[in-house]
Design an enzyme around this catalytic site. Sequence first.
Site, PDB file in Angstrom:
ATOM      1  N   HIS A 239     -17.732  -3.431  42.069  1.00  0.00           N
ATOM      2  CA  HIS A 239     -17.605  -4.486  42.721  1.00  0.00           C
ATOM      3  C   HIS A 239     -18.297  -5.848  42.111  1.00  0.00           C
ATOM      4  CE1 HIS A 239     -18.557  -7.186  45.978  1.00  0.00           C
ATOM      5  NE2 HIS A 239     -17.657  -6.308  47.119  1.00  0.00           N
ATOM      6  N   CYS A 277     -12.585  -8.274  44.397  1.00  0.00           N
ATOM      7  CA  CYS A 277     -12.988  -8.684  45.762  1.00  0.00           C
ATOM      8  C   CYS A 277     -12.975 -10.110  45.819  1.00  0.00           C
ATOM      9  CB  CYS A 277     -14.537  -8.518  46.111  1.00  0.00           C
ATOM     10  SG  CYS A 277     -15.134  -9.152  47.513  1.00  0.00           S
ATOM     11  N   HIS A 304     -10.734  -5.836  47.928  1.00  0.00           N
ATOM     12  CA  HIS A 304     -11.223  -6.537  49.064  1.00  0.00           C
ATOM     13  C   HIS A 304     -10.510  -7.882  49.113  1.00  0.00           C
ATOM     14  CE1 HIS A 304     -15.338  -4.348  48.913  1.00  0.00           C
ATOM     15  NE2 HIS A 304     -14.574  -3.490  49.048  1.00  0.00           N
ATOM     16  N   ASP A 360     -11.219  -7.888  54.207  1.00  0.00           N
ATOM     17  CA  ASP A 360     -12.819  -7.793  53.992  1.00  0.00           C
ATOM     18  C   ASP A 360     -13.577  -8.774  54.999  1.00  0.00           C
ATOM     19  OD1 ASP A 360     -15.309  -6.997  52.918  1.00  0.00           O
ATOM     20  OD2 ASP A 360     -14.981  -8.283  51.159  1.00  0.00           O
ATOM     21  N   HIS A 361     -14.438  -8.472  55.581  1.00  0.00           N
ATOM     22  CA  HIS A 361     -15.074  -9.369  56.410  1.00  0.00           C
ATOM     23  C   HIS A 361     -14.098  -9.997  57.596  1.00  0.00           C
ATOM     24  CE1 HIS A 361     -18.536  -9.887  53.250  1.00  0.00           C
ATOM     25  NE2 HIS A 361     -18.130  -8.603  53.607  1.00  0.00           N
ATOM     26  N   TYR A 377     -18.389  -7.533  59.994  1.00  0.00           N
ATOM     27  CA  TYR A 377     -17.617  -6.723  60.162  1.00  0.00           C
ATOM     28  C   TYR A 377     -17.175  -6.391  61.651  1.00  0.00           C
ATOM     29  CZ  TYR A 377     -18.216  -5.238  55.332  1.00  0.00           C
ATOM     30  OH  TYR A 377     -18.206  -5.331  54.015  1.00  0.00           O
TER      31      TYR A 377
HETATM   32  C1  DNO Z   1     -19.966  -6.590  51.467  1.00  0.00           C
HETATM   33  C2  DNO Z   1     -19.570  -5.570  50.594  1.00  0.00           C
HETATM   34  C3  DNO Z   1     -20.756  -5.084  49.454  1.00  0.00           C
HETATM   35  C4  DNO Z   1     -20.235  -3.999  48.721  1.00  0.00           C
HETATM   36  C5  DNO Z   1     -21.108  -3.562  47.704  1.00  0.00           C
HETATM   37  C6  DNO Z   1     -20.394  -2.668  46.659  1.00  0.00           C
HETATM   38  O1  DNO Z   1     -19.335  -6.801  52.413  1.00  0.00           O
HETATM   39  O2  DNO Z   1     -18.363  -5.756  49.781  1.00  0.00           O
HETATM   40  O3  DNO Z   1     -21.836  -4.505  50.202  1.00  0.00           O
HETATM   41  O4  DNO Z   1     -20.024  -2.928  49.558  1.00  0.00           O
HETATM   42  O5  DNO Z   1     -21.603  -4.412  46.843  1.00  0.00           O
HETATM   43  O6  DNO Z   1     -21.254  -1.804  45.870  1.00  0.00           O
END
Ligand code: DNO
Length: 403
Positions: A239, A277, A304, A360-361, A377
């Site tokens: 990530h 991401c 993501h 994501d989010h 989340y």
């Molecule tokens: C945030 C996430 C991070 C991710 C870590 C992966 O929303 O994308 O916490 O899980 O950095 O190791």
Amino acid sequence: MRHTWRWFGEHDVVALEEIEQAGAVGIVTALHHIDNGDVWSVEEIKKRKRQIATKHDGKRTSLHWDVVESLPVSEDIKKQDGDWRDHIANYKLSLENLAACGLETVCYNFMPILDWTRTDLAYRLPNNATCMRFDYIDFAAFDLHILKRDNASEAYSSEIVSEAKLRFDGWNEPHQKKLANNIVAGLPGANQSLTMNDIKALLATYADIDEQRLRDNLFAFLEEVIPTAERLGIRLCCHPDDPPFSLLGLPRIMSTEQDYAAMIKAVDSPANGITLCSGSLGAHTENDLPGMMKRLGSRVHFLHLRNVVLEENKTPGSFYEGEHLDGNTDMVALIDAILDEEVTRKAEGRADWEIPMRPDHGQDILDDLGRKAQPGYPAIGRLKGLAELRGVERALASVKGIS
Ligand code: DNO
């Protein structure tokens, strides 16, 4: 894409039944209760699998644990210090145990001390929704005047230093505490909650670790674990740094396309992959996400998808989390590149042609505002993101003639 959803386990206020209704088929989760560096036992992994398969009324869900996010890399491994050799052995054992339970995709990051971080967890938008925000000046004010890190002023321009002082002078104690807590207490998934003293002590242990050294340590870690992952059929995926630049004077080495290209070259195996991401990488003005997908796509094992709105005109480095389709990343172009990569993989006969993606989010909207899920989340904000992303995917697939 395979539509997945991050679930934090039995304490998550978003229930598995709701995740099914939102339209996800896969779960992304981790054993957050196990300390970084320790082994994930088969028993604990199986327990989590059972939880994912079971609804509140005891009936079976249709959900499957698709991605581990994250199997954390300990600070000792990042620094090659203390118990790092034991932690690497434990990491390999955890991979063995995960593979024995049918898990194939494992996400991790290599950010020193802080995982992802924000200065504001509920930034109010004009339509009254809230979202997460990173304000570079607030962060500098924290660093300079709350944490009072040695030589912190060297990390900022003189303009930022004086603006940060002005801001800090206007804050009362509760405001200072809240900001400090937002930054250091650990956001969901970060696996550790740190105090100011912890941060100070940890910073001292990184005194001799510059970018090159951290990169060498990442590559050394990969040389150790990638052969194990490859043998087990596990795809590891790193990530990016979030945000993608140095914080607290610490090196951050997974922020750009060049960083990923170097990582992939260092240990050349399909098991050495990427978590693309778009939110984290998209906070760096130079990252071209659709281009990265085109150039590095064969190694992208996990997606993501989210967007950030950069506040470059006001302050470089500041951003807030936008709606999934609006922000610095051209999401339609990115999904277009993802679908092309899936077509290529299918033609090559790759079993992993369908790439797991999670919305994501999400912004807190409607009932999210009262429910108080884990920061970033919420149920409905993510559901909206997933629905929009699926819509774009379906439309593009139809135009391309992909069934
Ligand atoms: C945030 C996430 C991070 C991710 C870590 C992966 O929303 O994308 O916490 O899980 O950095 O190791």
